[in-house]
Design an enzyme around this catalytic site. Structure first.
Site, PDB file in Angstrom:
ATOM      1  N   LYS A 196       0.856  -1.197   0.000  1.00 29.56           N
ATOM      2  CA  LYS A 196       0.000   0.000   0.000  1.00 29.56           C
ATOM      3  C   LYS A 196       0.883   1.235   0.000  1.00 29.56           C
ATOM      4  CE  LYS A 196      -0.572   0.044   4.993  1.00 29.56           C
ATOM      5  NZ  LYS A 196      -1.397   0.054   6.157  1.00 29.56           N
ATOM      6  N   GLY A 229      -9.215  -0.896   8.605  1.00 35.16           N
ATOM      7  CA  GLY A 229      -9.164  -0.277   7.270  1.00 35.16           C
ATOM      8  C   GLY A 229      -8.235  -0.988   6.309  1.00 35.16           C
TER       9      GLY A 229
END
Length: 316
Positions: A196, A229
């Site tokens: 990410k 998340g």
């Protein structure tokens, strides 16, 4: 029950009474009578109501939410036992809070994990036992023997019992690759990584999947799920790349804020966590969250510690 260092005594704080009872049942040793309560101003008061002189005492207390209250309880229980002449005091901390603050991320920042280790040692603990530390080097923050237990054998057994087809283990970030690789090796499965990155401040994270996940049942593996998340986004990224189903096996279900709702409404087939942190009613009521019990694992490690046997051989 007696070990080599005197009679075994189990003392529980208020953080996880259900786990403490499970450990007590495994060891066939009742919890030592103790009062751990609050004064009107929320000051912690502890009173050990049994003789512990010369005993080998194990204090079961996760430093989970509210972390500071539970940490103070642990410190004060240890102090009470030390002053009551316990022969040896082992702090059994299934979830070690503050572990994410294990280095200086920037100038003038604390290393709170080291501070907490100092507090536990100075309070009078002779040993520490914990589960899946966020960073293995935290063991070196303690100047007393530290046993870091692993939930992976329980997870491996659970995964094998589920008979998943075409399994691929996935690390939800680059930092957790070593943990994911270890599990992949034990179940003889390939490994993928979710990378990410945020290109610029204010832009949403881009999830790049490293590895061919199409057609695989993906198992995300990590030590802590907090807001949820990263996990939810990683699951979406894997499904976008053609993964069949996505499961997650995480040691510690911190699940703060709106995490439970986020997981419940996500495309994660199932989140499996241990009871190192006592699950809330919301967690227990969420259809796609399942709890693995670690009471027997910790009980066995306590039994081996008390009889001066190898704890590491539990994970061979």
């Amino acid at each position: 029950m007696s070990g080599k260092n005197g009679a075994i005594k189990l003392v529980a704080g208020n953080s996880n009474p259900v786990l403490a009872q499970a450990i007590s049942a495994y060891l066939k040793t009742p919890l030592t009578k103790a009062v751990v309560r609050r004064f009107a101003d929320m000051e912690v008061f502890v009173e050990i109501q049994e003789n512990v002189r010369g005993a080998d005492v194990f204090v079961v207390q996760s430093t989970s939410f509210p972390a500071n209250d539970h940490l103070m309880e642990l410190l004060i229980i240890i102090d009470a036992l030390r002053r009551a002449s316990a022969r040896r005091i082992t702090a059994v901390i299934p979830y070690f809070g503050y572990a994410r603050q294990d280095r200086k991320p920037g100038p003038r920042a604390p290393i709170s994990a080291k501070l907490v280790a100092n507090l536990i040692t100075r309070a009078g603990a002779d040993r520490v036992m914990t589960l899946d530390l966020h960073a293995g080097q935290i063991q070196g923050f303690f100047d007393i023997p530290t046993d870091n237990l692993y939930a992976s054998p329980l997870m491996v057994r659970d995964i094998k019992e589920r008979s998943f087809e075409n399994v691929m283990v996935v690390s939800p970030d680059v930092g957790g690759v070593a943990r994911a690789r270890g599990l992949a090796k034990r179940i003889n499965a390939p490994l993928a990584i979710v990378d990410k990155r945020r290109e610029r401040a204010g832009e949403s994270e881009v999830m790049n999947v490293i590895g061919e996940v199409a057609g695989h049942t993906c198992i995300l593996i990590d030590d802590i799920v907090d807001s949820g998340g990263t996990l939810v986004n990683a699951a979406d990224a894997l499904l976008k790349q053609g993964a069949k189903d996505v499961y997650a096996y995480i040691s510690h279900g911190v699940l703060s804020g709106g995490a439970v709702g986020r997981i419940g409404g996500s495309r994660l087939k199932e989140l499996v966590i241990t009871d190192s942190i006592q699950p809330t009613k919301d967690v227990q009521a969420t259809a796609n969250i399942r709890i693995l019990q670690i009471g027997n694992l910790i009980g066995e490690a306590i039994e081996r510690t008390a009889s001066e046997e190898s704890v590491s051989s539990l994970f061979d």
